[in-house]
Design an enzyme around this catalytic site. Sequence first.
Site, short mmCIF file in Angstrom:
data_model
loop_
_atom_site.label_atom_id
_atom_site.label_comp_id
_atom_site.label_asym_id
_atom_site.label_seq_id
_atom_site.Cartn_x
_atom_site.Cartn_y
_atom_site.Cartn_z
N TYR A 163 -15.63 26.83 -12.05
CA TYR A 163 -14.52 27.68 -12.49
C TYR A 163 -14.36 28.91 -11.60
O TYR A 163 -13.27 29.20 -11.10
CB TYR A 163 -14.72 28.10 -13.94
CG TYR A 163 -13.55 28.87 -14.50
CD1 TYR A 163 -12.41 28.21 -14.91
CD2 TYR A 163 -13.59 30.26 -14.60
CE1 TYR A 163 -11.32 28.92 -15.42
CE2 TYR A 163 -12.52 30.98 -15.10
CZ TYR A 163 -11.38 30.30 -15.51
OH TYR A 163 -10.30 30.99 -15.99
N LYS A 167 -11.09 29.79 -9.01
CA LYS A 167 -10.18 30.93 -9.13
C LYS A 167 -10.21 31.78 -7.86
O LYS A 167 -9.19 32.37 -7.49
CB LYS A 167 -10.53 31.75 -10.37
CG LYS A 167 -10.26 31.02 -11.68
CD LYS A 167 -8.80 30.59 -11.82
CE LYS A 167 -8.50 29.97 -13.17
NZ LYS A 167 -7.08 29.56 -13.33
#
Length: 240
Positions: A163, A167
């Site tokens: 994750y 990002k």
Amino acid sequence: MQKQTVLITGANKGIGYETARQLGKQGYFVFLGARDERKGNEAVRSLREEGIEAAYIRIDAADAATIASAAEEIAAQTSSLDVLINNAGIGAGGNVPSQQTIEEIRSVYEVNVFGPIQIIQAMLPLLKKAPLGRIVNVSSGLGSLTFNSDPTHEHYGANPLDYNSSKTALNAVTVLFAKEFAGTSLKINAVDPGYTATDLNNNSGTRTVEHSAGTVARLALIGEDGPSGGFFDENGAIPW
């Protein structure tokens, strides 16, 4: 179609839905993007009950065919797209990078990085026809390299490789597209809506969807003098 238009991915619930509601209240026609037809149409019905004009668009950030068909469907309904909000995303796996499999990481990148790239590319012909095209990529403070490398920061303890790095990559995507269109009316930014109570974190977040969606919507509504190629949260610019 005379109204300003917005496409929001992953908009059948959470921050995406609330952003659709807020921009709909501002007079935008909402193309509500979602993978699940039933859930997407239910969300559209809810918006229409509030007097918001909206249409369901089937789009899956991990499925190139749905992205292409979504662009065709929108082009059949309007000559331009004023705002694209890449909101769809999937959450983190474990907190130990050495134990995450490449399959887990790849699946997150498909949705959080490769999906937004393909969606931007597919929607660019419509966005460039808008007087003031806007792209907002929904990122996270967990993607900030500054925050990740600061032991005193609140995000330091969150260490999912899939994750966080996805990002970070999305932030790079934002910068590079913004560089390509520097000097034009198209503005492209990344936003950290904050730790929000959504299904992504089992509703453990400290912010409401109303509050966080407001942060996203504000970037969609920037004027000609607004920024491009930046990373923002509710308080303003934040470090990469």
